[in-house]
Write a protein that holds these residues in place. Structure first.
Motif, PDB file in Angstrom:
ATOM      1  N   GLU A   1       0.825  -1.203   0.000  1.00  0.00           N
ATOM      2  CA  GLU A   1       0.000   0.000   0.000  1.00  0.00           C
ATOM      3  C   GLU A   1       0.863   1.259   0.000  1.00  0.00           C
ATOM      4  N   LEU A   2       0.465   2.200  -0.839  1.00  0.00           N
ATOM      5  CA  LEU A   2       1.119   3.500  -0.920  1.00  0.00           C
ATOM      6  C   LEU A   2       0.079   4.573  -0.623  1.00  0.00           C
ATOM      7  N   LEU A   3       0.419   5.483   0.281  1.00  0.00           N
ATOM      8  CA  LEU A   3      -0.435   6.634   0.570  1.00  0.00           C
ATOM      9  C   LEU A   3       0.201   7.861  -0.069  1.00  0.00           C
ATOM     10  N   ILE A   4      -0.473   8.439  -1.054  1.00  0.00           N
ATOM     11  CA  ILE A   4       0.021   9.621  -1.754  1.00  0.00           C
ATOM     12  C   ILE A   4      -0.723  10.832  -1.225  1.00  0.00           C
ATOM     13  N   VAL A   5       0.017  11.790  -0.689  1.00  0.00           N
ATOM     14  CA  VAL A   5      -0.585  13.016  -0.177  1.00  0.00           C
ATOM     15  C   VAL A   5      -0.175  14.162  -1.095  1.00  0.00           C
ATOM     16  N   GLY A   6      -1.167  14.780  -1.722  1.00  0.00           N
ATOM     17  CA  GLY A   6      -0.883  15.865  -2.651  1.00  0.00           C
ATOM     18  C   GLY A   6      -1.189  17.218  -2.030  1.00  0.00           C
ATOM     19  N   VAL A   7      -0.160  18.054  -1.900  1.00  0.00           N
ATOM     20  CA  VAL A   7      -0.305  19.386  -1.315  1.00  0.00           C
ATOM     21  C   VAL A   7      -0.291  20.416  -2.443  1.00  0.00           C
ATOM     22  N   ASP A   8      -1.281  21.281  -2.458  1.00  0.00           N
ATOM     23  CA  ASP A   8      -1.429  22.266  -3.528  1.00  0.00           C
ATOM     24  C   ASP A   8      -0.299  23.309  -3.477  1.00  0.00           C
ATOM     25  N   SER A   9      -0.268  24.175  -4.479  1.00  0.00           N
ATOM     26  CA  SER A   9       0.843  25.121  -4.631  1.00  0.00           C
ATOM     27  C   SER A   9       0.974  26.058  -3.439  1.00  0.00           C
ATOM     28  N   GLY A  10       2.167  26.060  -2.846  1.00  0.00           N
ATOM     29  CA  GLY A  10       2.446  26.965  -1.741  1.00  0.00           C
ATOM     30  C   GLY A  10       2.569  28.403  -2.196  1.00  0.00           C
ATOM     31  N   TRP A  11       3.274  28.627  -3.309  1.00  0.00           N
ATOM     32  CA  TRP A  11       3.466  29.993  -3.806  1.00  0.00           C
ATOM     33  C   TRP A  11       2.133  30.667  -4.100  1.00  0.00           C
ATOM     34  N   ALA A  12       1.133  29.896  -4.489  1.00  0.00           N
ATOM     35  CA  ALA A  12      -0.194  30.453  -4.749  1.00  0.00           C
ATOM     36  C   ALA A  12      -0.985  30.658  -3.461  1.00  0.00           C
ATOM     37  N   GLY A  13      -0.416  30.221  -2.328  1.00  0.00           N
ATOM     38  CA  GLY A  13      -1.115  30.322  -1.056  1.00  0.00           C
ATOM     39  C   GLY A  13      -2.209  29.298  -0.899  1.00  0.00           C
ATOM     40  N   MET A  14      -2.163  28.230  -1.702  1.00  0.00           N
ATOM     41  CA  MET A  14      -3.225  27.234  -1.707  1.00  0.00           C
ATOM     42  C   MET A  14      -2.866  25.961  -0.937  1.00  0.00           C
ATOM     43  N   ALA A  15      -1.628  25.855  -0.470  1.00  0.00           N
ATOM     44  CA  ALA A  15      -1.211  24.645   0.240  1.00  0.00           C
ATOM     45  C   ALA A  15      -1.896  24.557   1.601  1.00  0.00           C
ATOM     46  N   ASP A  16      -2.604  23.470   1.803  1.00  0.00           N
ATOM     47  CA  ASP A  16      -3.310  23.224   3.066  1.00  0.00           C
ATOM     48  C   ASP A  16      -3.314  21.713   3.286  1.00  0.00           C
ATOM     49  N   PRO A  17      -2.215  21.170   3.808  1.00  0.00           N
ATOM     50  CA  PRO A  17      -2.062  19.718   3.893  1.00  0.00           C
ATOM     51  C   PRO A  17      -3.248  19.053   4.596  1.00  0.00           C
ATOM     52  N   PRO A  18      -3.765  17.975   4.020  1.00  0.00           N
ATOM     53  CA  PRO A  18      -4.921  17.315   4.621  1.00  0.00           C
ATOM     54  C   PRO A  18      -4.536  16.494   5.843  1.00  0.00           C
ATOM     55  N   GLU A  19      -5.503  16.241   6.683  1.00  0.00           N
ATOM     56  CA  GLU A  19      -5.314  15.271   7.752  1.00  0.00           C
ATOM     57  C   GLU A  19      -5.288  13.889   7.122  1.00  0.00           C
ATOM     58  N   VAL A  20      -4.280  13.115   7.449  1.00  0.00           N
ATOM     59  CA  VAL A  20      -4.188  11.774   6.873  1.00  0.00           C
ATOM     60  C   VAL A  20      -4.346  10.732   7.977  1.00  0.00           C
ATOM     61  N   PRO A  21      -4.907   9.586   7.654  1.00  0.00           N
ATOM     62  CA  PRO A  21      -5.121   8.559   8.674  1.00  0.00           C
ATOM     63  C   PRO A  21      -3.814   7.917   9.115  1.00  0.00           C
ATOM     64  N   ALA A  22      -3.805   7.450  10.340  1.00  0.00           N
ATOM     65  CA  ALA A  22      -2.654   6.668  10.808  1.00  0.00           C
ATOM     66  C   ALA A  22      -2.559   5.408   9.963  1.00  0.00           C
ATOM     67  N   THR A  23      -1.376   5.096   9.501  1.00  0.00           N
ATOM     68  CA  THR A  23      -1.218   3.963   8.602  1.00  0.00           C
ATOM     69  C   THR A  23       0.207   3.433   8.649  1.00  0.00           C
ATOM     70  N   ASP A  24       0.339   2.161   8.315  1.00  0.00           N
ATOM     71  CA  ASP A  24       1.662   1.559   8.160  1.00  0.00           C
ATOM     72  C   ASP A  24       2.111   1.612   6.708  1.00  0.00           C
ATOM     73  N   ALA A  25       1.263   2.174   5.833  1.00  0.00           N
ATOM     74  CA  ALA A  25       1.598   2.250   4.415  1.00  0.00           C
ATOM     75  C   ALA A  25       2.764   3.205   4.191  1.00  0.00           C
ATOM     76  N   PHE A  26       3.506   2.973   3.129  1.00  0.00           N
ATOM     77  CA  PHE A  26       4.548   3.923   2.742  1.00  0.00           C
ATOM     78  C   PHE A  26       3.846   5.224   2.380  1.00  0.00           C
ATOM     79  N   THR A  27       4.255   6.319   3.029  1.00  0.00           N
ATOM     80  CA  THR A  27       3.579   7.602   2.858  1.00  0.00           C
ATOM     81  C   THR A  27       4.481   8.572   2.109  1.00  0.00           C
ATOM     82  N   LEU A  28       3.954   9.086   1.013  1.00  0.00           N
ATOM     83  CA  LEU A  28       4.710   9.959   0.117  1.00  0.00           C
ATOM     84  C   LEU A  28       3.944  11.261  -0.083  1.00  0.00           C
ATOM     85  N   TYR A  29       4.613  12.375   0.149  1.00  0.00           N
ATOM     86  CA  TYR A  29       4.018  13.690  -0.082  1.00  0.00           C
ATOM     87  C   TYR A  29       4.533  14.262  -1.392  1.00  0.00           C
ATOM     88  N   LEU A  30       3.608  14.819  -2.163  1.00  0.00           N
ATOM     89  CA  LEU A  30       3.944  15.568  -3.374  1.00  0.00           C
ATOM     90  C   LEU A  30       3.671  17.042  -3.117  1.00  0.00           C
TER      91      LEU A  30
END
Length: 294
Positions: A174-203
């Motif tokens: 299992e892979l958990l992909i977390v996509g964070v919107d553009s920071g420079w645009a002021g739109m980045a607002d990282p979501p709450e993600v569930p506790a998991t043993d999956a490999f977690t990758l942020y974009l």
């Protein structure tokens, strides 16, 4: 001296134009990550580079990836429609992406880019527990443009994660992909993600807007690797004094890979690079993929 410059400059320009099209496959070994993931970023699709983007996609397909991740800046910010983005329909693997600053038409030229850089350092809060870049949302972001682009990407097979996450199964892992919107645009607002043993990758597109998230890996782009990586700049990057390209994981924080991207900013309408080839990043390649790039 003048004669020497007349001889050297055209040949150097020709070399730099060639290098901007000479895509390299970079192998990234990350403990615990699923096999065969491809990461690309900064395609800046336009009429003058569409053939190059098609070649990149052909190379990605040749690698037969389990998954394709795309780090934003699909657009230049100057286009009137998104017809060129139909190129992503050619990808043979599932694709997930985030948007970049060009996709919001923010900081897309020299002066406004410098302004965004200093504003990020001065007012953005990029601590994981108190993340807040809302100060960068000054009304300059073209959200209608970004919405239209995201809809077009979705129509062409690219799932766009805008402060959202997705769970993906890759070969039983299992892979958990977390996509964070553009920071420079002021739109980045990282979501709450569930506790998991999956490999977690942020974009996230802009590496300066990342935080030390509870993740196994962060993937970023935006810098084009510096695009012109002269020796002193290269040394500063290798020492971690500046962060333009490569893996940054020796400070106890979340490992972050900043890609050089697949396309470049144009100078007088020509894409140029020096000592900074565009790259396709291949994470934990399979034996088949290693044979393909041998």
């Amino acid at each position: 001296m003048a004669i020497l410059l007349l001889i050297v400059l055209p040949s150097m320009t020709g070399y730099m134009a060639w290098e901007a099209r000479a895509v390299e496959v970079t192998v990234l070994e990350i403990d615990g990550a699923p096999e065969g993931i491809v990461y690309i970023t900064d395609p800046h699709v336009k009429a003058s580079n569409i053939d190059h983007v098609r070649e990149v996609i052909d190379e990605v397909n040749r690698l037969n990836p389990s998954l394709v991740l795309i780090g934003g800046d699909f657009a230049t910010g100057e286009e009137e429609d998104f017809t060129a983005q139909e190129v992503w329909r050619s990808l043979d693997a599932p694709a997930y992406a985030v948007l970049g600053n060009h996709d919001y038409r923010v900081g897309i030229d020299g002066p406004t880019g410098v302004e965004r850089l200093f504003a990020t350092r001065a007012s953005a809060v990029v601590a994981a527990g108190a993340y807040d870049v809302s100060s960068l949302d000054d009304g300059s972001a073209d959200t209608a443009f970004a919405d239209g682009l995201a809809a077009t990407l979705e129509e062409n097979g690219v799932r766009v994660l805008r402060n959202d996450y997705a769970r993906v199964d890759i070969g039983g892992k299992e892979l958990l992909i977390v996509g964070v919107d553009s920071g420079w645009a002021g739109m980045a607002d990282p979501p709450e993600v569930p506790a998991t043993d999956a490999f977690t990758l942020y974009l996230i597109h802009e590496p300066s807007c990342r935080a030390d998230w509870d993740a196994d890996l962060i993937l970023a782009g935006h810098t084009h690797g510096g695009q012109f990586l002269f020796p002193v700049v290269n040394q500063l990057n290798d020492l971690g004094v500046i962060e333009l390209a490569g893996l940054f994981d020796d400070d106890g924080k979340t490992p972050t890979y900043i890609s050089r991207g697949v396309c470049s900013s144009s100078l007088a309408g020509v894409d140029l690079r020096f000592n900074c080839q565009p790259e396709i990043v291949l994470i934990n390649p399979t034996d088949e993929q290693l044979r393909a790039i041998a």
